[in-house]
Design a protein around this motif. Structure first.
Motif, PDB file in Angstrom:
ATOM      1  N   THR A  98       5.353  -1.451 -10.817  1.00  0.00           N
ATOM      2  CA  THR A  98       4.270  -1.693 -11.769  1.00  0.00           C
ATOM      3  C   THR A  98       3.210  -2.615 -11.192  1.00  0.00           C
ATOM      4  O   THR A  98       2.007  -2.354 -11.308  1.00  0.00           O
ATOM      5  CB  THR A  98       4.835  -2.297 -13.069  1.00  0.00           C
ATOM      6  N   LEU A  99       3.642  -3.690 -10.570  1.00  0.00           N
ATOM      7  CA  LEU A  99       2.697  -4.677 -10.047  1.00  0.00           C
ATOM      8  C   LEU A  99       1.969  -4.198  -8.803  1.00  0.00           C
ATOM      9  O   LEU A  99       0.761  -4.386  -8.671  1.00  0.00           O
ATOM     10  CB  LEU A  99       3.431  -5.982  -9.710  1.00  0.00           C
ATOM     11  N   HIS A 100       2.719  -3.592  -7.887  1.00  0.00           N
ATOM     12  CA  HIS A 100       2.169  -3.394  -6.550  1.00  0.00           C
ATOM     13  C   HIS A 100       2.453  -2.020  -5.938  1.00  0.00           C
ATOM     14  O   HIS A 100       2.373  -1.870  -4.721  1.00  0.00           O
ATOM     15  CB  HIS A 100       2.706  -4.487  -5.618  1.00  0.00           C
ATOM     16  N   ASN A 101       2.788  -1.056  -6.764  1.00  0.00           N
ATOM     17  CA  ASN A 101       2.994   0.306  -6.267  1.00  0.00           C
ATOM     18  C   ASN A 101       4.031   0.367  -5.142  1.00  0.00           C
ATOM     19  O   ASN A 101       3.879   1.134  -4.182  1.00  0.00           O
ATOM     20  CB  ASN A 101       1.671   0.916  -5.787  1.00  0.00           C
ATOM     21  N   VAL A 102       5.073  -0.446  -5.245  1.00  0.00           N
ATOM     22  CA  VAL A 102       6.173  -0.380  -4.278  1.00  0.00           C
ATOM     23  C   VAL A 102       7.038   0.823  -4.631  1.00  0.00           C
ATOM     24  O   VAL A 102       7.407   1.016  -5.792  1.00  0.00           O
ATOM     25  CB  VAL A 102       7.004  -1.680  -4.304  1.00  0.00           C
ATOM     26  N   GLN A 103       7.359   1.620  -3.637  1.00  0.00           N
ATOM     27  CA  GLN A 103       8.134   2.834  -3.857  1.00  0.00           C
ATOM     28  C   GLN A 103       9.601   2.622  -3.478  1.00  0.00           C
ATOM     29  O   GLN A 103       9.900   1.883  -2.543  1.00  0.00           O
ATOM     30  CB  GLN A 103       7.556   3.982  -3.035  1.00  0.00           C
TER      31      GLN A 103
END
Length: 296
Positions: free
Chosen positions: A51-56
């Motif tokens: 949500t915060l940083h588009n970490v996959q």
């Protein structure tokens, strides 16, 4: 070519991971970042960082489970203090062609992925002074030098396992499997006296299997340091400097991050960067995180 960053984490280290990702995104909004789950307790951190940083999430969880099982089959139960730390080794078989691995007890002070350009010259690089300060401590026993398992020049390339980079395919699964079995057969090679897990094994793999290695601090005059245990760094604008050189990153290796820890206020700043906890917010912060507001 896919380039990016891997981290290993679970819900237990969510605060550290948020601080790290806030610092990475402060300087770079685009770089690909993948989370490798440390164990099954990763869903909260995966949701938060996505949500915060588009970490996959690492796309092949089955590969991670298979690798974890293989580690359990290769090593005796009392060999590795925290076997799941070895999961970082799946980075060589993940979606990124060139990658930096970063521990969660780190914050960065630059567009850190730009350092991947070094991989045009080498197949692996680190960025620390372990070779000069700690030497073989927490990596190899004196036996490795005495028996010339590695040459003196090779041993000058030992490194801390919290920050390093390499390329997909440089190590094959069969090569890694063979090297891991060598490690399991020679516990006497390693220094586990202070509870480290992956660092000795990772060093063995890299020195054994990757010939073209580099260290970003090995430049004329020496690069900046990175260990939070050093009291010599100067702070300016939420970054640190060493002899006038801006640090690439700060690593609390072996230091629990808590109030009164070295550089605690700096860590706290990055941890709450997107939550508006601090009164002074640099212009760069407002540009990258427009929802940040000053604390009243």
């Amino acid at each position: 070519m896919n380039r990016g960053i891997y981290i290993v984490a679970n819900d237990k280290v969510i605060d550290n991971a948020i601080a790290l990702l806030n610092s990475i995104r402060f300087y770079d909004q685009e770089v690909l970042i993948y989370l490798i789950p440390f164990n099954e307790n990763y869903h909260n951190i995966a949701d938060k960082l996505s949500t915060l940083h588009n970490v996959q999430l690492f796309p092949n969880l089955e590969l991670i489970e298979q690798f974890t099982q293989r580690i359990g089959d290769i090593f005796d139960k009392d060999f590795l203090a925290l076997p799941n730390k070895m999961r970082k080794l799946v980075t060589w078989f993940g979606p990124l062609d060139e990658f930096i691995y970063i521990d969660t007890d780190i914050v960065v002070f630059e567009k850190i992925a730009d350092n991947l350009d070094k991989l045009s010259e080498v197949d692996f690089f680190c960025c620390d002074y372990h070779h000069a300060n700690d030497k073989l401590r927490n990596i190899f026993s004196p036996l490795v030098k005495e028996q010339q398992i590695f040459s003196d020049s090779q041993l000058e390339d030992v490194f801390n396992s919290g920050f390093w980079a390499s390329k997909k395919g440089i190590i094959t699964e069969q090569q890694m499997d063979n090297a891991l079995r060598e490690c399991a057969s020679h516990r006497e090679y390693f220094d586990f006296s202070e509870g480290v897990t992956d660092q000795p094994i990772l060093n063995y793999l890299v020195l054994k299997l990757i010939a073209k290695r580099g260290n970003l601090v090995k430049i004329p005059g020496g690069g900046s340091g990175s260990w939070a245990g050093s009291q010599n760094f100067q702070q300016q604008d939420y970054a640190l400097y060493d002899r006038g050189q801006r640090l690439k990153y700060l690593h609390w290796a072996g230091i629990k991050i808590k109030a009164n820890s070295p550089y605690w206020e700096l860590w706290e700043y990055y941890r709450y960067l997107h939550e508006g906890k601090f009164a002074f917010i640099p212009k760069l912060t407002r540009r990258l995180f427009p929802f940040v507001t000053a604390r009243i």
